[in-house]
Design an enzyme around this catalytic site. Structure first.
Site, PDB file in Angstrom:
ATOM      1  N   SER A 168       0.816  -1.202   0.000  1.00 56.14           N
ATOM      2  CA  SER A 168       0.000   0.000   0.000  1.00 56.14           C
ATOM      3  C   SER A 168       0.862   1.270   0.000  1.00 56.14           C
ATOM      4  O   SER A 168       1.652   1.458  -0.920  1.00 56.14           O
ATOM      5  CB  SER A 168      -0.950  -0.057   1.190  1.00 56.14           C
ATOM      6  OG  SER A 168      -1.992   0.850   1.029  1.00 56.14           O
TER       7      SER A 168
ATOM      8  N   ASP B 221      -9.636  -5.841  -4.523  1.00 54.96           N
ATOM      9  CA  ASP B 221      -9.032  -4.733  -3.784  1.00 54.96           C
ATOM     10  C   ASP B 221      -9.600  -3.404  -4.267  1.00 54.96           C
ATOM     11  O   ASP B 221      -9.297  -2.963  -5.372  1.00 54.96           O
ATOM     12  CB  ASP B 221      -7.516  -4.779  -3.982  1.00 54.96           C
ATOM     13  CG  ASP B 221      -6.753  -3.903  -3.008  1.00 54.96           C
ATOM     14  OD1 ASP B 221      -7.335  -2.899  -2.544  1.00 54.96           O
ATOM     15  OD2 ASP B 221      -5.601  -4.229  -2.720  1.00 54.96           O
TER      16      ASP B 221
ATOM     17  N   HIS C  73      -7.329  -5.859  -0.124  1.00 54.53           N
ATOM     18  CA  HIS C  73      -6.163  -5.141   0.395  1.00 54.53           C
ATOM     19  C   HIS C  73      -5.448  -5.835   1.561  1.00 54.53           C
ATOM     20  O   HIS C  73      -4.236  -5.947   1.579  1.00 54.53           O
ATOM     21  CB  HIS C  73      -6.624  -3.754   0.834  1.00 54.53           C
ATOM     22  CG  HIS C  73      -5.606  -2.684   0.621  1.00 54.53           C
ATOM     23  ND1 HIS C  73      -5.102  -2.350  -0.621  1.00 54.53           N
ATOM     24  CD2 HIS C  73      -4.988  -1.865   1.501  1.00 54.53           C
ATOM     25  CE1 HIS C  73      -4.229  -1.373  -0.491  1.00 54.53           C
ATOM     26  NE2 HIS C  73      -4.141  -1.053   0.787  1.00 54.53           N
TER      27      HIS C  73
END
Ligand code: NAG
Ligand code: NAG
Ligand code: NAG
Length: 417
Positions: free
Chosen positions: A189, A359, A392
């Protein structure tokens, strides 16, 4: 609790929307954590562990672990953990260093919530790597500074630009200095964003061997859910006026009130949207989610949230926009913030990218935009993996992440040694 837990299954651990969950969850999870007493009966669930990450999460599993400190050029004292070898000693002397960088609103412990057979740092250590875990400024173990206190506004005068200019270089210099070897990097991320931005400026690449980017975020403009749009608008438009230069602490009331006001917007249903926003994580263990709640989220700066929101809104990877031409001019010598030109990432840098079909933060369309920047990358230096069911958080805590992702990362690194 059922509601909170349910919504958490759809939670991203590494993006600003996890704030929303965090705030919803603070009260219930405090009570829940207490009853579970994970850290012993005296500690509440939200209190940071007194011991560092090594003691609470690594040595208990039979691994060696060192707590280290790195001071950035702008004075932040960052905590860093080193797991120098696996549980089974193989007599190897020269191990390949690997640095693991978490995302926003979590810290290094987020990698260690699953059992040793399932978490990335220990899997890397058991595969012969010398593992280093970074902790970004502002998170619980990286809240000291050579001259500022974390309750002063100036302590929070930074965005991810400073992670690019100061945090990453400081940690890279340190690991490189200690090991004398080029480093493998794993980012998740925001940990991918800061790496891509650094590489695009030609930084770190001399000390870097390969990079694995999990749930990459660089372009964010397709994160088009209602709450996302409302939140991004809010962050850019009003939050600076409201909070000024400050800590963005998901566990405190101002952020809680902010959340309530966002959730009150027409058409925004926080319960349903949490899942929709961050993606439906397929493969989280509920015990791991409990641990996550006890340990995260962590603070970042309001300015960083604004900068991330700018990335959502503007669809470019650029430096922080002061919102006024004269401020930008003063800061950058240009009326608009300079971009990080990702086409400038060296074409022979080995890069592994893994992204998920579920995601919502690292949206597939945005990943396509990113991959477009790698059109001219050396084909044998780029490896792209798509996991249909992953969202995620699966990339950091997924039960099967070892088989699906981490073994691939290990193989990629070894192939490029
Ligand atoms: C924040 O940092 C920037 C440089 O990064 C500086 O120009 C500005 O004056 C600082 N703001 C405050 C209020 O200290
Ligand atoms: C989930 O985590 C708990 C605690 O670490 C563990 O006992 C359990 O076996 C895990 N479940 C699976 C399916 O791995
Ligand atoms: C980015 O870099 C590439 C290659 O160096 C160049 O062709 C392109 O014009 C640059 N883009 C911008 C917006 O500066």
């Amino acid at each position: 609790m059922a509601l909170v837990r349910d919504s958490l299954l759809g939670l991203s651990t590494s993006w600003f929307f996890c704030v929303l969950v965090a705030v919803l969850a603070v009260q219930p999870h405090r009570a829940y954590g207490l009853s579970r007493g994970f850290f012993g009966p005296k500690r509440t669930a939200v209190a940071p562990p007194v011991a560092g990450i090594c003691a609470s999460s690594v040595t208990v599993h039979g691994y060696k672990c060192q707590e280290l400190e790195v001071t950035t050029q702008d004075g932040y004292i960052l905590s860093l953990q080193r797991i120098p070898e696996g549980r089974v000693r193989d007599g190897e002397v020269k191990r390949q260093p690997v640095l693991i960088q978490h995302g926003v609103l979590v810290d290094g412990m987020t990698w260690l919530l699953n059992p040793p057979e399932q978490n990335l740092p220990m899997i890397l250590a058991d595969n012969g790597f010398d593992v280093w875990i970074a902790n970004t400024r502002g998170t619980r173990f990286s809240r000291r500074h050579t001259s500022l206190d974390s309750n002063q506004p100036d302590f929070w005068n930074w965005s991810w630009d400073e992670l690019v200019s100061f945090d990453l270089p400081a940690v890279f210099d340190f690991v490189y200095g200690q090991t004398g070897q080029k480093i493998d990097y794993v980012g998740h991320s925001q940990g991918t964003l800061v790496a891509l931005a650094s590489f695009s400026e030609g930084n770190l690449v001399k000390q870097l061997k390969s990079a694995a980017l999990l749930s990459p975020i660089a372009y964010l403009s397709h994160m088009d859910t209602k709450l996302g749009v409302v939140a991004a608008k809010f962050f850019v438009g009003e939050i600076v006026k409201l909070f000024g230069l400050a800590e963005f602490n998901p566990k405190e009331k101002p952020v809680g009130n902010l959340l309530k006001s966002l959730c009150a917007h027409r058409g925004v249903d926080c319960y349903d949207l949490l899942r929709a926003l961050t993606g439906k994580n397929c493969c989280l263990n509920s015990s791991t989610i409990d641990l996550f709640l006890m340990n995260e989220p962590q603070s970042t700066s309001v300015k960083n949230m604004v900068h991330l929101a700018q990335t959502v809104r503007n669809g470019v990877v650029a430096k922080y926009n002061y919102g006024r031409a004269d401020y930008n001019l003063n800061q950058y010598g240009e009326a608009t913030p300079p971009i990080y030109n990702l086409s400038n990432i060296p074409h022979d840098l080995p890069i592994f990218i893994s992204y998920g079909g579920q995601d919502a933060l690292s949206d597939m369309q945005d990943v396509m935009l990113l991959l477009d920047k790698f059109k001219t990358h050396d084909v044998d230096k780029l490896s792209v993996q798509f996991i249909k069911d992953y969202a995620h958080a699966d990339f950091i805590m997924g039960l099967n992440a070892k088989d699906l992702v981490y073994n691939q990362v290990v193989a990629f690194f070894k192939r490029h040694h």
